[in-house]
Design an enzyme around this catalytic site. Sequence first.
Site, short mmCIF file in Angstrom:
data_model
loop_
_atom_site.label_atom_id
_atom_site.label_comp_id
_atom_site.label_asym_id
_atom_site.label_seq_id
_atom_site.Cartn_x
_atom_site.Cartn_y
_atom_site.Cartn_z
N ASP A 47 0.84 -1.20 0.00
CA ASP A 47 0.00 0.00 0.00
C ASP A 47 0.88 1.26 0.00
O ASP A 47 2.11 1.18 0.12
CB ASP A 47 -0.99 -0.01 1.17
CG ASP A 47 -0.31 -0.13 2.53
OD1 ASP A 47 0.91 0.09 2.60
OD2 ASP A 47 -1.00 -0.43 3.52
N ASP A 218 1.27 5.33 -19.97
CA ASP A 218 1.08 3.96 -20.43
C ASP A 218 0.69 3.93 -21.91
O ASP A 218 -0.16 4.72 -22.34
CB ASP A 218 -0.04 3.34 -19.57
CG ASP A 218 -0.14 1.84 -19.73
OD1 ASP A 218 0.85 1.14 -19.49
OD2 ASP A 218 -1.25 1.36 -20.07
N GLU A 273 5.62 5.40 -22.39
CA GLU A 273 5.89 3.99 -22.71
C GLU A 273 5.55 3.79 -24.18
O GLU A 273 4.38 3.65 -24.55
CB GLU A 273 5.04 3.05 -21.85
CG GLU A 273 5.42 1.61 -22.11
CD GLU A 273 4.30 0.60 -21.87
OE1 GLU A 273 4.62 -0.57 -21.63
OE2 GLU A 273 3.11 0.96 -21.94
#
Length: 526
Positions: A47, A218, A273
């Site tokens: 976390d 991404d 990316e």
Amino acid sequence: MYRRQHRHTLDTTPSILFVDAPWWQRAVFYQIYPRSFATSRGQPTGDLAGIEQHLDHVSWLGTDAVWLSPFYPSPMADFGYDVADHCDVDPLFGDLEAFDRLLAACHRRDLKLLVDLVPNHTSDQHPWFRAARSSRDDPRRDWYVWRDGSSDTPPNNWLAAFTGESAWTWDDATGQWYLHLFLPEQPDLNWANPEVAEAMHGVMRFWLDRGVDGFRIDVVHGLGKDPALPDDPPESTGLPHSALNDTAETHDVIRGMRKVVDAYPGGRLVLGEVFLLSTERVATYYGNGDELHLSFNFPPLFAPWDASRWRRQVEDTTLYIAQRANGWPTWVLSNHDNVRHRSRYGGSEQRARAAVFLLLGLRGSPVLYAGEELGLEDAVIPDERRVDPGGRDGCRAPIPWDGAAGHGWGVEEAWLPWPPEADARNVAVLRDDAGSILHLYRRLLTARRASSALQTGDFAWIDVPESILAWRRTDDGGQRVVAVNMGEDGLLPVEGTVLVASDGVGEGEAFGGVLGRDRAVLIDPS
Ligand code: TEU
């Protein structure tokens, strides 16, 4: 040319701030996969508070910036890369206050923080897609990519990643196909619709306003689709369309995103990316200084431990990226999508030790993946514990913090099996061993911080036997020589002092002239 300054960090090593290059050209990035890094509450998944508690490891190591993989609310079909709300934190990882505390903790340590922006697709549970799917007349319908057709013939031959099946799923209720370059649970957004761009720019501003230093974006090369949706060529058989999409439209989209970050002070970064298997194509995503600041370049990651293959990758990267106006390479050997490089290179720690000299010695910004500093190999995952649709579980094994049962997680078993040798190969044990790979990473990072030549200096090959890669980094401040031997023991015609050696031997002494197989050195030739 540059100014020396002592920075106040928890680390006592004086570091040097070179003011002539933007921070991200000097920076070493450290990728954290939140599920697997650390837990603050004895859970099998990590976390945000767990990351905060372990940040001293990251600054002790000597990296400059953290890239956090997704922590947003998600059904976890793709472990967070299926985002159901871009502006919140999944309860599994904490909440927005925990995020703010983590960001502040990074900044107190002089660490930058990048968050992962996933703009190509959302979760099928995102309110946008739920609305879009509800009816052909919904105002959000056109936020995704829909096509007519008969239910037995997809609109084109594009393949989805992971499933190897069609990138189109038939929506029976509304009688159309929707596009997904990844799982059917990850419908692609339609960036041709200006409302999508506006909404995603809003997401970027939400995080920039909170103070993040930028984004890892991404599948950024996937965003613009050719409206004609042409079939992928037959020679690409088997490759998912996500590795092939390379359109003019995408460059407009990226320029729009770049404007959003450039409107903020303090040099906010976009690291994209670009998962294309040609460095020449990857380079185009730097635009004219108006697209990505940095791009991943994966062809070197896919090169084997072979000097001639690596020489070619370095040459391509130099030619297409380093020599491009506004081009600045990145180097990465491991991440959450690929078998860890130690495992890929055959499993020897000696090779993993030598490989980091490529990452930290070549010209460009290195991106480390948490755990590589421990020399981790991929975990062995029994069939019944495999969870990732893309088969990437092995590299996502939890970080072992100590040698006790539970390895600092407070649970017997984490969400994935522990990596190999976790009793001995963990942060606590390796920190106590000055000869460990962990200390090697730290010495090399320290040496890099102390040398502007190594950070931003020019690159030139040194003429050496075929199995060795050796190069010189030079600037007004001095020179460094780096050599990596991927084959037989060989002669390295360089004189100087060994600053760091992959096997720790001879540091501080004159270089002896022979470089052993799978060994590497950093030399001060002055
Ligand atoms: O990866 C994009 C991508 O192209 C890779 O997943 C590639 O297809 C895969 O490694 C081949 O094995 C990004 C993320 O890094 C990845 O984790 C996500 O699953 C994917 O996007 C979808 O968001």
